[in-house]
Enzyme design. Structure first.
Site, PDB file in Angstrom:
ATOM      1  N   MET A  32       0.850  -1.189   0.000  1.00  0.00           N
ATOM      2  CA  MET A  32       0.000   0.000   0.000  1.00  0.00           C
ATOM      3  C   MET A  32       0.892   1.247   0.000  1.00  0.00           C
ATOM      4  O   MET A  32       0.492   2.311   0.463  1.00  0.00           O
ATOM      5  CB  MET A  32      -0.926   0.006   1.221  1.00  0.00           C
ATOM      6  CG  MET A  32      -1.875  -1.197   1.221  1.00  0.00           C
ATOM      7  SD  MET A  32      -3.424  -0.894   2.059  1.00  0.00           S
ATOM      8  CE  MET A  32      -2.867  -0.523   3.702  1.00  0.00           C
ATOM      9  N   ALA A  34       4.024   3.816   1.045  1.00  0.00           N
ATOM     10  CA  ALA A  34       4.713   4.215   2.284  1.00  0.00           C
ATOM     11  C   ALA A  34       5.815   3.194   2.576  1.00  0.00           C
ATOM     12  O   ALA A  34       5.928   2.650   3.683  1.00  0.00           O
ATOM     13  CB  ALA A  34       3.740   4.348   3.455  1.00  0.00           C
ATOM     14  N   HIS A  36       9.005   0.991   3.388  1.00  0.00           N
ATOM     15  CA  HIS A  36      10.108   1.030   4.348  1.00  0.00           C
ATOM     16  C   HIS A  36      10.960  -0.215   4.129  1.00  0.00           C
ATOM     17  O   HIS A  36      10.665  -1.021   3.220  1.00  0.00           O
ATOM     18  CB  HIS A  36       9.573   1.124   5.786  1.00  0.00           C
ATOM     19  CG  HIS A  36       8.519   0.103   6.095  1.00  0.00           C
ATOM     20  ND1 HIS A  36       8.758  -1.249   6.050  1.00  0.00           N
ATOM     21  CD2 HIS A  36       7.203   0.232   6.418  1.00  0.00           C
ATOM     22  CE1 HIS A  36       7.657  -1.910   6.364  1.00  0.00           C
ATOM     23  NE2 HIS A  36       6.683  -1.043   6.580  1.00  0.00           N
ATOM     24  N   GLU A  37      11.970  -0.389   4.972  1.00  0.00           N
ATOM     25  CA  GLU A  37      12.901  -1.508   4.791  1.00  0.00           C
ATOM     26  C   GLU A  37      12.191  -2.864   4.771  1.00  0.00           C
ATOM     27  O   GLU A  37      12.671  -3.806   4.147  1.00  0.00           O
ATOM     28  CB  GLU A  37      13.969  -1.504   5.888  1.00  0.00           C
ATOM     29  CG  GLU A  37      15.203  -0.693   5.546  1.00  0.00           C
ATOM     30  CD  GLU A  37      15.917  -1.168   4.263  1.00  0.00           C
ATOM     31  OE1 GLU A  37      16.030  -2.389   4.042  1.00  0.00           O
ATOM     32  OE2 GLU A  37      16.348  -0.317   3.479  1.00  0.00           O
ATOM     33  N   GLY A  38      11.066  -2.968   5.480  1.00  0.00           N
ATOM     34  CA  GLY A  38      10.316  -4.237   5.468  1.00  0.00           C
ATOM     35  C   GLY A  38       9.838  -4.563   4.059  1.00  0.00           C
ATOM     36  O   GLY A  38       9.961  -5.697   3.584  1.00  0.00           O
ATOM     37  N   HIS A  39       9.310  -3.541   3.367  1.00  0.00           N
ATOM     38  CA  HIS A  39       8.875  -3.764   1.979  1.00  0.00           C
ATOM     39  C   HIS A  39      10.083  -4.102   1.099  1.00  0.00           C
ATOM     40  O   HIS A  39       9.991  -4.947   0.209  1.00  0.00           O
ATOM     41  CB  HIS A  39       8.205  -2.511   1.416  1.00  0.00           C
ATOM     42  CG  HIS A  39       6.941  -2.123   2.116  1.00  0.00           C
ATOM     43  ND1 HIS A  39       6.833  -1.015   2.913  1.00  0.00           N
ATOM     44  CD2 HIS A  39       5.719  -2.705   2.118  1.00  0.00           C
ATOM     45  CE1 HIS A  39       5.613  -0.929   3.383  1.00  0.00           C
ATOM     46  NE2 HIS A  39       4.908  -1.932   2.925  1.00  0.00           N
ATOM     47  N   GLN A  63     -10.267  -2.334   2.535  1.00  0.00           N
ATOM     48  CA  GLN A  63      -9.836  -2.957   3.791  1.00  0.00           C
ATOM     49  C   GLN A  63      -9.830  -1.989   4.972  1.00  0.00           C
ATOM     50  O   GLN A  63      -9.325  -2.318   6.037  1.00  0.00           O
ATOM     51  CB  GLN A  63      -8.490  -3.653   3.618  1.00  0.00           C
ATOM     52  CG  GLN A  63      -7.303  -2.744   3.391  1.00  0.00           C
ATOM     53  CD  GLN A  63      -6.072  -3.537   2.931  1.00  0.00           C
ATOM     54  OE1 GLN A  63      -6.029  -4.022   1.821  1.00  0.00           O
ATOM     55  NE2 GLN A  63      -5.077  -3.651   3.786  1.00  0.00           N
ATOM     56  N   LYS A 152       5.030 -10.203   9.359  1.00  0.00           N
ATOM     57  CA  LYS A 152       4.545  -9.208  10.305  1.00  0.00           C
ATOM     58  C   LYS A 152       2.996  -9.230  10.376  1.00  0.00           C
ATOM     59  O   LYS A 152       2.413  -9.136  11.441  1.00  0.00           O
ATOM     60  CB  LYS A 152       5.067  -7.837   9.859  1.00  0.00           C
ATOM     61  CG  LYS A 152       4.239  -6.650  10.189  1.00  0.00           C
ATOM     62  CD  LYS A 152       4.608  -6.063  11.525  1.00  0.00           C
ATOM     63  CE  LYS A 152       3.823  -4.831  11.863  1.00  0.00           C
ATOM     64  NZ  LYS A 152       2.827  -4.399  10.945  1.00  0.00           N
ATOM     65  N   GLN A 156      -2.922 -12.193   8.045  1.00  0.00           N
ATOM     66  CA  GLN A 156      -3.111 -11.889   6.622  1.00  0.00           C
ATOM     67  C   GLN A 156      -2.372 -12.907   5.740  1.00  0.00           C
ATOM     68  O   GLN A 156      -2.906 -13.380   4.738  1.00  0.00           O
ATOM     69  CB  GLN A 156      -2.586 -10.477   6.320  1.00  0.00           C
ATOM     70  CG  GLN A 156      -2.447 -10.161   4.838  1.00  0.00           C
ATOM     71  CD  GLN A 156      -2.065  -8.712   4.577  1.00  0.00           C
ATOM     72  OE1 GLN A 156      -2.908  -7.846   4.624  1.00  0.00           O
ATOM     73  NE2 GLN A 156      -0.802  -8.451   4.297  1.00  0.00           N
TER      74      GLN A 156
END
Ligand code: PAF
Length: 281
Positions: A32, A34, A36-39, A63, A152, A156
């Protein structure tokens, strides 16, 4: 290198058909924005799996419920494209809400099983049907061989894995480990909402999860460990939605380690921000 942004299904399909025609495998990273390092960890994992990589960027209105943060959800397409610039992404799929849900749109996927486990679904009743509907659309539009989802959002991940299997979608859903700040806080686009004091309290969630996981693994009584964990979270300023031990695969309630692999899951609110996290025992 500037990344190619695609905004119509027909242009997306042309790219996908060309790649598939050459026998090139495709990985999809649904986001979605925004980023960050996780993406970026999802993007790197996708790159390792496939020759072609699509990142979708779409803040999915389906959602969010009316009182949630759809309007204020961080949107930063330019910064997102910059973040992806050197990551060998073949295209960014960035549809508008009107394209994804045109006038007359009338279909929703209503997942069961892990989607009705009494965790996120209890607090966000429309969330998983919104996620399942948009993810099904993204998987059909992008026809990937692999789709990357972060650990995380554990529930989902289980919902999407089940859905892909149930609908015979020819895609492998690939889980990717949570990326954390040095103090343990799981990266999330919503961390940007935290005030300095809230940010200082936020790592409590991960600290409590690791403490509880260690104690359960050493054989301490599950109910007592979770009660004490819940109290510690509330003492640090959070309002707790849940701290639960569930079967790591089915998400069914579980009483002890003997009943199967355990996943500890937490959701809690601090100020205006709701955070979730989870770890394996
Ligand atoms: O995890 C997210 O960012 C979203 O729920 C997803 C999977 C991109 C669907 O909108």
């Amino acid at each position: 290198m500037a990344i190619r942004v695609v905004r119509t299904v027909s242009a997306l399909r042309r790219a996908v058909i060309r790649w598939r025609g050459r026998g090139e495998r495709i990985a999809l990273v649904p986001t979605m924005g925004a980023l960050h390092e996780g993406h970026l960890a999802l993007v790197r994992a996708g790159r390792r799996r496939a020759r072609r990589l699509i990142v979708s960027i779409f803040v999915n209105p389906a959602q969010f419920t009316p009182h949630e943060d759809l309007a204020s959800y961080p949107r930063s397409l330019k910064a997102d494209l910059d973040a992806l610039a050197d990551m060998k992404v073949d295209l960014a799929w960035a549809p508008t809400a009107a394209l994804m849900y045109p006038r007359g749109f009338a279909t929703r996927i209503v997942p069961q099983g892990p989607a009705t486990a009494g965790l996120e679904d209890k607090f966000r009743p429309h969330f998983f049907s919104g996620v399942a509907t948009v993810v099904a659309k993204l998987l059909i539009q992008c026809a990937p061989d692999f789709a990357m989802f972060g650990d995380k959002d554990y529930q989902q991940l289980k919902v999407v894995t089940r859905m892909a299997k149930d609908l015979d979608l020819p895609v492998k859903i690939v889980p990717v480990a949570t990326v954390r700040e040095r103090d343990g806080l799981a990266l999330s686009s919503r961390n940007s909402y935290l005030s300095p004091d809230e940010r200082a309290a936020a790592p409590t969630l991960y600290r409590v999860l690791t403490d509880c996981a260690g104690r359960i693994a050493r054989g301490e009584l599950l109910a007592r460990v979770l009660d004490e964990g819940a109290a510690a979270i509330e003492r640090s300023g959070f309002a707790l939605d849940y701290l639960e031990a569930r079967h790591a695969e089915t998400l069914a309630p579980i009483g002890s380690l003997k009943e199967g692999p355990i996943r500890l899951l937490v959701a809690a609110r601090i100020g205006k921000t709701r955070l979730i996290d989870n770890i394996a025992v």
